[in-house]
Write a protein that holds these residues in place. Structure first.
Motif, PDB file in Angstrom:
ATOM      1  N   LEU A 264      32.666 -24.283 -11.246  1.00  0.00           N
ATOM      2  CA  LEU A 264      33.292 -23.304 -10.350  1.00  0.00           C
ATOM      3  C   LEU A 264      34.661 -22.865 -10.860  1.00  0.00           C
ATOM      4  N   SER A 265      35.391 -23.781 -11.502  1.00  0.00           N
ATOM      5  CA  SER A 265      36.721 -23.410 -11.991  1.00  0.00           C
ATOM      6  C   SER A 265      36.655 -22.472 -13.195  1.00  0.00           C
ATOM      7  N   VAL A 266      35.584 -22.535 -13.989  1.00  0.00           N
ATOM      8  CA  VAL A 266      35.468 -21.586 -15.101  1.00  0.00           C
ATOM      9  C   VAL A 266      34.800 -20.288 -14.655  1.00  0.00           C
ATOM     10  N   TRP A 267      34.109 -20.338 -13.540  1.00  0.00           N
ATOM     11  CA  TRP A 267      33.440 -19.142 -13.023  1.00  0.00           C
ATOM     12  C   TRP A 267      34.408 -18.294 -12.204  1.00  0.00           C
ATOM     13  N   ASN A 268      35.230 -18.955 -11.360  1.00  0.00           N
ATOM     14  CA  ASN A 268      36.179 -18.228 -10.515  1.00  0.00           C
ATOM     15  C   ASN A 268      37.457 -19.044 -10.386  1.00  0.00           C
ATOM     16  N   GLU A 269      38.331 -18.879 -11.364  1.00  0.00           N
ATOM     17  CA  GLU A 269      39.570 -19.664 -11.409  1.00  0.00           C
ATOM     18  C   GLU A 269      40.554 -19.309 -10.309  1.00  0.00           C
TER      19      GLU A 269
ATOM     20  N   GLY B 197      34.693 -23.751 -23.996  1.00  0.00           N
ATOM     21  CA  GLY B 197      34.006 -22.472 -24.094  1.00  0.00           C
ATOM     22  C   GLY B 197      34.704 -21.388 -23.316  1.00  0.00           C
ATOM     23  N   ARG B 198      35.143 -21.733 -22.106  1.00  0.00           N
ATOM     24  CA  ARG B 198      35.841 -20.740 -21.274  1.00  0.00           C
ATOM     25  C   ARG B 198      37.113 -20.267 -21.960  1.00  0.00           C
ATOM     26  N   VAL B 199      37.836 -21.199 -22.577  1.00  0.00           N
ATOM     27  CA  VAL B 199      39.102 -20.865 -23.223  1.00  0.00           C
ATOM     28  C   VAL B 199      38.867 -20.194 -24.578  1.00  0.00           C
ATOM     29  N   GLU B 200      38.061 -20.817 -25.416  1.00  0.00           N
ATOM     30  CA  GLU B 200      37.913 -20.356 -26.790  1.00  0.00           C
ATOM     31  C   GLU B 200      37.052 -19.096 -26.917  1.00  0.00           C
ATOM     32  N   GLN B 201      36.126 -18.898 -26.012  1.00  0.00           N
ATOM     33  CA  GLN B 201      35.296 -17.698 -26.044  1.00  0.00           C
ATOM     34  C   GLN B 201      35.824 -16.620 -25.100  1.00  0.00           C
ATOM     35  N   SER B 202      36.810 -16.972 -24.293  1.00  0.00           N
ATOM     36  CA  SER B 202      37.397 -16.033 -23.326  1.00  0.00           C
ATOM     37  C   SER B 202      36.319 -15.337 -22.502  1.00  0.00           C
ATOM     38  N   SER B 203      35.353 -16.126 -22.056  1.00  0.00           N
ATOM     39  CA  SER B 203      34.279 -15.533 -21.265  1.00  0.00           C
ATOM     40  C   SER B 203      33.838 -16.493 -20.172  1.00  0.00           C
ATOM     41  N   ARG B 204      33.398 -15.892 -19.098  1.00  0.00           N
ATOM     42  CA  ARG B 204      32.897 -16.664 -17.961  1.00  0.00           C
ATOM     43  C   ARG B 204      31.432 -16.998 -18.192  1.00  0.00           C
ATOM     44  N   PRO B 205      30.907 -17.974 -17.468  1.00  0.00           N
ATOM     45  CA  PRO B 205      29.501 -18.352 -17.643  1.00  0.00           C
ATOM     46  C   PRO B 205      28.509 -17.222 -17.384  1.00  0.00           C
ATOM     47  N   ASP B 206      28.860 -16.280 -16.525  1.00  0.00           N
ATOM     48  CA  ASP B 206      27.923 -15.198 -16.233  1.00  0.00           C
ATOM     49  C   ASP B 206      27.762 -14.213 -17.391  1.00  0.00           C
TER      50      ASP B 206
ATOM     51  N   LEU C  34      32.081 -38.985 -14.528  1.00  0.00           N
ATOM     52  CA  LEU C  34      30.943 -38.491 -15.301  1.00  0.00           C
ATOM     53  C   LEU C  34      30.527 -39.489 -16.373  1.00  0.00           C
ATOM     54  N   ASP C  35      29.214 -39.574 -16.624  1.00  0.00           N
ATOM     55  CA  ASP C  35      28.774 -40.383 -17.758  1.00  0.00           C
ATOM     56  C   ASP C  35      29.166 -39.635 -19.030  1.00  0.00           C
ATOM     57  N   ILE C  36      29.015 -40.277 -20.161  1.00  0.00           N
ATOM     58  CA  ILE C  36      29.537 -39.731 -21.410  1.00  0.00           C
ATOM     59  C   ILE C  36      28.904 -38.378 -21.762  1.00  0.00           C
ATOM     60  N   LYS C  37      27.602 -38.230 -21.526  1.00  0.00           N
ATOM     61  CA  LYS C  37      26.918 -36.967 -21.838  1.00  0.00           C
ATOM     62  C   LYS C  37      27.485 -35.831 -20.986  1.00  0.00           C
ATOM     63  N   LEU C  38      27.661 -36.080 -19.698  1.00  0.00           N
ATOM     64  CA  LEU C  38      28.174 -35.039 -18.809  1.00  0.00           C
ATOM     65  C   LEU C  38      29.658 -34.772 -19.050  1.00  0.00           C
ATOM     66  N   TYR C  39      30.384 -35.822 -19.413  1.00  0.00           N
ATOM     67  CA  TYR C  39      31.802 -35.646 -19.739  1.00  0.00           C
ATOM     68  C   TYR C  39      31.948 -34.689 -20.926  1.00  0.00           C
ATOM     69  N   TYR C  40      31.178 -34.926 -21.982  1.00  0.00           N
ATOM     70  CA  TYR C  40      31.267 -34.048 -23.153  1.00  0.00           C
ATOM     71  C   TYR C  40      30.788 -32.638 -22.825  1.00  0.00           C
ATOM     72  N   ALA C  41      29.787 -32.520 -21.974  1.00  0.00           N
ATOM     73  CA  ALA C  41      29.346 -31.191 -21.541  1.00  0.00           C
ATOM     74  C   ALA C  41      30.480 -30.496 -20.790  1.00  0.00           C
ATOM     75  N   ALA C  42      31.178 -31.224 -19.928  1.00  0.00           N
ATOM     76  CA  ALA C  42      32.297 -30.649 -19.174  1.00  0.00           C
ATOM     77  C   ALA C  42      33.396 -30.173 -20.121  1.00  0.00           C
ATOM     78  N   ILE C  43      33.720 -30.974 -21.114  1.00  0.00           N
ATOM     79  CA  ILE C  43      34.750 -30.586 -22.083  1.00  0.00           C
ATOM     80  C   ILE C  43      34.315 -29.340 -22.844  1.00  0.00           C
ATOM     81  N   LYS C  44      33.036 -29.272 -23.214  1.00  0.00           N
ATOM     82  CA  LYS C  44      32.533 -28.083 -23.915  1.00  0.00           C
ATOM     83  C   LYS C  44      32.607 -26.847 -23.028  1.00  0.00           C
ATOM     84  N   VAL C  45      32.337 -27.002 -21.745  1.00  0.00           N
ATOM     85  CA  VAL C  45      32.437 -25.864 -20.822  1.00  0.00           C
ATOM     86  C   VAL C  45      33.887 -25.386 -20.752  1.00  0.00           C
ATOM     87  N   ILE C  46      34.810 -26.302 -20.627  1.00  0.00           N
ATOM     88  CA  ILE C  46      36.233 -25.928 -20.573  1.00  0.00           C
ATOM     89  C   ILE C  46      36.641 -25.249 -21.877  1.00  0.00           C
TER      90      ILE C  46
END
Length: 141
Positions: A68-73, A100-109, A86-98
């Motif tokens: 939600l924070s990367v979709w509507n900050e 991605g939002r910053v480095e790709q300058s794009s929202r999930p939609d 979060l377990d390790i798999k979900l933690y790394y997924a969360a870091i990748k989402v963060i």
């Protein structure tokens, strides 16, 4: 030209020193660009968190907070301490989402996720209490 006007710099001429700095900066930028998360990695990470964000556990809350924070900050801010659950798999997924939002300058939609707005609308409805305004109300009680 008079040699009295030439300034000597340690390690080479002023021009060489400037070129070295420019080359070093260009190398740093190239290294950063090469290490950026790809849109595919970003999308995969979002898709990893989605089913968890639709649940009702503390991990679900953390996954929802990230998404939600990367979709509507403007409406949602991530409580970074939530990542602890979060377990390790979900933690790394969360870091990748963060990332991605910053480095790709794009929202999930913008990632081509099927029914993205509908999915994020469901996550929003489930986790309305994570909205900034609702967190502020809870603190004031």
């Amino acid at each position: 030209m008079n040699d009295d006007n030439i300034i000597e710099f340690p390690g080479g001429s002023e021009e060489d020193d400037g070129l070295s700095r420019v080359r070093a900066m260009m190398a740093e930028v190239a290294e950063y660009e090469a290490s950026k998360i790809s849109k595919e990695e970003y999308r995969d990470a979002v898709e990893t968190l989605i089913p968890h964000a639709l649940g009702d556990t503390s991990g679900s809350r953390a996954a929802a907070g990230v998404l939600l924070s990367v979709w509507n900050e403007h409406e949602f801010h991530l409580d970074i301490s939530d990542l602890n659950v979060l377990d390790i798999k979900l933690y790394y997924a969360a870091i990748k989402v963060i990332r991605g939002r910053v480095e790709q300058s794009s929202r999930p939609d913008s990632l081509g996720i099927e029914n993205c707005d509908e999915i994020f609308g469901r996550i929003w409805d489930l986790w309305e209490n994570l909205k900034i305004v609702n967190r502020a109300k809870a603190r004031d009680l």
